[in-house]
Design an enzyme around this catalytic site. Structure first.
Site, short mmCIF file in Angstrom:
data_model
loop_
_atom_site.label_atom_id
_atom_site.label_comp_id
_atom_site.label_asym_id
_atom_site.label_seq_id
_atom_site.Cartn_x
_atom_site.Cartn_y
_atom_site.Cartn_z
N GLU A 97 -1.07 -0.15 14.08
CA GLU A 97 -0.57 0.77 15.10
C GLU A 97 -0.23 0.06 16.41
O GLU A 97 0.61 0.53 17.18
CB GLU A 97 -1.60 1.88 15.39
CG GLU A 97 -2.01 2.69 14.17
CD GLU A 97 -3.29 2.17 13.54
OE1 GLU A 97 -4.07 2.99 13.02
OE2 GLU A 97 -3.52 0.95 13.56
N HIS A 106 -10.29 3.02 18.56
CA HIS A 106 -9.79 1.73 19.04
C HIS A 106 -10.59 1.22 20.23
O HIS A 106 -10.77 0.00 20.37
CB HIS A 106 -8.30 1.85 19.39
CG HIS A 106 -7.41 1.93 18.20
ND1 HIS A 106 -6.67 3.05 17.87
CD2 HIS A 106 -7.16 1.03 17.20
CE1 HIS A 106 -5.99 2.83 16.76
NE2 HIS A 106 -6.27 1.62 16.34
N ASP A 162 0.29 -9.20 11.03
CA ASP A 162 0.14 -8.14 10.02
C ASP A 162 1.02 -8.50 8.83
O ASP A 162 2.18 -8.85 8.99
CB ASP A 162 0.54 -6.78 10.59
CG ASP A 162 -0.04 -5.64 9.77
OD1 ASP A 162 0.28 -5.54 8.56
OD2 ASP A 162 -0.81 -4.84 10.33
N GLN A 218 0.83 -1.19 0.00
CA GLN A 218 0.00 0.00 0.00
C GLN A 218 0.87 1.25 0.00
O GLN A 218 2.08 1.19 0.26
CB GLN A 218 -0.91 0.00 1.24
CG GLN A 218 -0.16 -0.11 2.55
CD GLN A 218 -1.06 -0.50 3.71
OE1 GLN A 218 -2.25 -0.22 3.71
NE2 GLN A 218 -0.49 -1.14 4.71
N ASP A 265 0.61 -13.45 6.48
CA ASP A 265 -0.71 -13.31 5.88
C ASP A 265 -1.75 -13.81 6.88
O ASP A 265 -1.68 -14.95 7.36
CB ASP A 265 -0.75 -14.13 4.59
CG ASP A 265 -2.14 -14.19 3.97
OD1 ASP A 265 -2.87 -13.19 4.06
OD2 ASP A 265 -2.49 -15.24 3.41
N GLY A 266 -2.73 -12.97 7.19
CA GLY A 266 -3.74 -13.34 8.17
C GLY A 266 -4.52 -14.58 7.80
O GLY A 266 -4.86 -15.40 8.65
N ASP A 313 -8.92 -5.93 12.09
CA ASP A 313 -9.02 -4.49 11.88
C ASP A 313 -8.27 -4.13 10.60
O ASP A 313 -7.06 -3.99 10.59
CB ASP A 313 -8.41 -3.75 13.09
CG ASP A 313 -8.51 -2.24 12.96
OD1 ASP A 313 -9.42 -1.77 12.25
OD2 ASP A 313 -7.70 -1.53 13.58
#
EC number: 2.5.1.16
Length: 290
Positions: free
Chosen positions: A90, A66, A109, A36, A147-148, A168
């Protein structure tokens, strides 16, 4: 936009034919990761994170965002010992989980560089030192750059089960996007499969406004297909909604959350019992969609 315009303004799409313009007072970082385009800049809302021109969080409002994501999950889960977080670069929700009593937080992540940039430049979430410890697995939080989807596949074959599975991510896109698959029924079913008894799956489910609510409408249908109990929380001071699923039936999720709030180890600053009552009714268009 030209490169010059991109460094002075962010044009954020908020619906068909609608754009929100952010003035950037100072660009702290701008560049492409493997996944991204990331901009971290000072705005009227303090240091702010943008991914592919979408505002992800700002210094001013991130805690409200959050808490609306994490606090209802902390209250709905029967235990808060093990937590799986997918996305949420974050690291704020991981810190909340530990404050609430979690002794194991697996943070997954796919975008290594984005997580590191957040720790380096954002005045909230992980510090660089905290992230380094989490990368080494020292302490309750362990960061996995993975990778989730694949992490959930592997987790289902293992013995570890989670009291909370939190997803999220940026909004589901109408166009092709690699993270879209992490919104579907198959992925929600995978999340459900790694829950401990009394566990909760939570996702950021989009925006409540009628001109930007397609993700929420779709997520509501999917959650009710997968889970015996689906609870809703729509932030009253932000523009986002969140869905919470349990595999078992809970007669009154809102009453359960309210009853547990006084004993919660993490003390929220933007949610109280009245907020839980007032924000737990899904919008009319969600409840009455055909």
């Amino acid at each position: 936009m030209t490169t010059l315009e991109r460094t002075t303004q962010i044009h954020e799409p908020v619906g068909h034919g609608l754009t929100r313009i952010w003035d950037l007072h100072e660009v702290i970082h701008e560049g492409d990761t493997a996944f991204q385009h990331v901009v971290i800049a000072r705005t009227e809302q303090g240091v702010s994170l943008f991914c592919d021109n979408d505002r992800q969080s700002t210094e001013f409002s991130q805690l409200t965002y959050h808490e609306a994501l994490m606090v209802p999950a902390l209250l709905l889960a029967d235990r808060i010992e093990s937590v799986l977080v997918v996305g949420s670069s974050e690291g704020v929700v991981c810190q909340m989980a530990v404050a609430a009593g979690a002794t194991r937080v697996d943070h997954v992540d796919i975008d290594t560089e984005a997580v590191k940039l957040c720790a380096e430049h954002l005045p909230y979430g992980y510090t660089p030192e905290e992230l380094a410890r989490a990368e080494r697995g020292e302490g309750p939080v362990k960061v996995h750059y993975a990778d989730g989807w694949q992490y959930l596949v592997d987790a289902a074959d293992g013995d570890q089960r989670y009291d909370i599975v939190l997803v999220d991510l940026p909004d589901e896109r109408e166009e092709e996007a690699q993270h879209n698959r992490l919104y579907g029924v198959e992925f929600l079913t995978m999340c459900k499969a790694v829950l401990a008894p009394g566990g909760v799956v939570v996702t950021q489910a989009g925006c409540q406004t009628m001109w930007r609510n397609q993700t929420l409408l779709t997520s509501w249908r999917r959650f009710n297909e997968v889970f015996a109990t689906t609870a809703y929380y729509g932030s009253d001071e932000h523009e986002w909604a969140y869905l919470f699923g349990r595999a078992d039936e809970v007669a009154d999720p809102t009453a359960l959350m309210q009853s547990r709030l006084p004993g919660l180890g993490y003390r929220p600053v933007s949610i109280d019992a009245e907020a839980l009552a007032g924000n737990s009714v899904p919008p009319y268009r969600v409840r009455h969609q055909s």
